[in-house]
Write a protein that holds these residues in place. Structure first.
Motif, PDB file in Angstrom:
ATOM      1  N   LYS A 108     -46.457 -28.601 113.880  1.00 13.95           N
ATOM      2  CA  LYS A 108     -45.290 -28.996 113.733  1.00 13.95           C
ATOM      3  C   LYS A 108     -44.352 -30.023 114.379  1.00 13.95           C
ATOM      4  O   LYS A 108     -43.456 -30.351 113.718  1.00 13.95           O
ATOM      5  N   TRP A 109     -44.644 -30.072 115.502  1.00 11.55           N
ATOM      6  CA  TRP A 109     -43.912 -31.136 116.385  1.00 11.55           C
ATOM      7  C   TRP A 109     -43.870 -32.546 115.892  1.00 11.55           C
ATOM      8  O   TRP A 109     -43.033 -33.254 116.088  1.00 11.55           O
ATOM      9  N   THR A 110     -44.891 -32.883 114.728  1.00 10.24           N
ATOM     10  CA  THR A 110     -44.955 -34.227 114.383  1.00 10.24           C
ATOM     11  C   THR A 110     -43.551 -34.385 113.213  1.00 10.24           C
ATOM     12  O   THR A 110     -43.542 -35.368 112.971  1.00 10.24           O
ATOM     13  N   LEU A 111     -43.357 -33.265 112.905  1.00  9.98           N
ATOM     14  CA  LEU A 111     -41.976 -33.252 112.171  1.00  9.98           C
ATOM     15  C   LEU A 111     -40.872 -33.926 112.688  1.00  9.98           C
ATOM     16  O   LEU A 111     -39.816 -33.923 111.910  1.00  9.98           O
ATOM     17  N   LEU A 112     -40.758 -34.227 114.038  1.00  8.84           N
ATOM     18  CA  LEU A 112     -39.701 -34.794 114.642  1.00  8.84           C
ATOM     19  C   LEU A 112     -39.446 -36.137 114.574  1.00  8.84           C
ATOM     20  O   LEU A 112     -38.783 -36.890 115.202  1.00  8.84           O
TER      21      LEU A 112
ATOM     22  N   LEU B 168     -42.291 -28.212  99.987  1.00  5.17           N
ATOM     23  CA  LEU B 168     -43.037 -27.004 100.675  1.00  5.17           C
ATOM     24  C   LEU B 168     -44.201 -27.469 101.329  1.00  5.17           C
ATOM     25  O   LEU B 168     -44.616 -26.613 102.265  1.00  5.17           O
ATOM     26  N   THR B 169     -44.844 -28.504 101.104  1.00  7.97           N
ATOM     27  CA  THR B 169     -46.027 -29.012 101.791  1.00  7.97           C
ATOM     28  C   THR B 169     -45.917 -29.362 103.137  1.00  7.97           C
ATOM     29  O   THR B 169     -47.034 -29.412 103.888  1.00  7.97           O
ATOM     30  N   LEU B 170     -44.537 -29.601 103.579  1.00  6.05           N
ATOM     31  CA  LEU B 170     -44.236 -29.706 104.869  1.00  6.05           C
ATOM     32  C   LEU B 170     -44.754 -28.553 105.674  1.00  6.05           C
ATOM     33  O   LEU B 170     -44.910 -28.868 106.698  1.00  6.05           O
ATOM     34  N   MET B 171     -44.612 -27.582 105.244  1.00  9.06           N
ATOM     35  CA  MET B 171     -45.279 -26.465 105.950  1.00  9.06           C
ATOM     36  C   MET B 171     -46.807 -26.374 106.248  1.00  9.06           C
ATOM     37  O   MET B 171     -47.037 -25.473 107.055  1.00  9.06           O
ATOM     38  N   GLU B 172     -47.468 -27.115 105.579  1.00  6.69           N
ATOM     39  CA  GLU B 172     -48.833 -27.216 105.920  1.00  6.69           C
ATOM     40  C   GLU B 172     -49.332 -28.229 107.109  1.00  6.69           C
ATOM     41  O   GLU B 172     -50.390 -28.464 107.092  1.00  6.69           O
ATOM     42  N   VAL B 173     -48.322 -29.096 107.310  1.00 12.38           N
ATOM     43  CA  VAL B 173     -48.332 -30.005 108.470  1.00 12.38           C
ATOM     44  C   VAL B 173     -49.039 -29.040 109.794  1.00 12.38           C
ATOM     45  O   VAL B 173     -48.406 -28.351 110.011  1.00 12.38           O
ATOM     46  N   PRO B 174     -50.167 -29.251 110.017  1.00 16.35           N
ATOM     47  CA  PRO B 174     -50.620 -28.797 111.245  1.00 16.35           C
ATOM     48  C   PRO B 174     -50.019 -28.728 112.629  1.00 16.35           C
ATOM     49  O   PRO B 174     -49.729 -27.691 113.085  1.00 16.35           O
TER      50      PRO B 174
END
Length: 142
Positions: free
Chosen positions: A66-70, A58-64
């Motif tokens: 979100k496009w870096t999750l690609l 759930l800490t992934l939701m804290e990534v400022p």
């Protein structure tokens, strides 16, 4: 010094992985091979996570941004393009062109400060280094 060693290991592993993936693709298909590579990478990462960090996903939701999750999506296309280039050019030529492209894109990212990277100043010696690297690829090819 550890960063240098890790980078050298990374480069070696990328070349070995590209050869392995190309061989698997010959027996299957490009997307079957790529899917298998990504699936086995997921399994290894989940096992490493289970034995080391165990931080909540759930800490992934804290990534400022979100496009870096690609990054994983990009990883799938990296696998595909490495396999295709190694099949078409051979491991050595493909690896050289891949490294040249990595250098150029990484330098442009630094020059313009894209994706949150600290911006650096233009330096002629870096441009000359890129030129020498490109000449090296040309010399190696012929």
């Amino acid at each position: 010094m550890s960063g240098v060693m890790i980078a050298l290991i990374s480069g070696a592993l990328m070349s070995i992985q590209g050869v392995f993936n190309t061989e698997v693709t010959k027996a299957t298909s490009l997307w079957v091979s790529t899917s298998f590579v990504q699936l086995t990478a997921l399994i290894v990462c989940l096992l490493a996570w289970a034995f080391t960090d165990r931080q909540s996903f759930l800490t992934l939701m804290e990534v400022p941004n979100k496009w870096t999750l690609l990054g994983g999506v990009i990883g799938a296309f990296i696998t595909v393009t490495v396999v295709r280039s190694m099949a078409d050019l051979g491991p050595a030529r493909a690896a050289m062109l891949i490294v040249i492209a990595q250098l150029i894109v990484a330098w442009v990212i630094e020059l313009f400060g894209w994706f949150g990277v600290e911006r650096t100043a233009f330096e002629w010696r870096k441009l000359m280094g890129m030129g020498i690297a490109i000449i090296g690829v040309i010399v190696f090819k012929w």
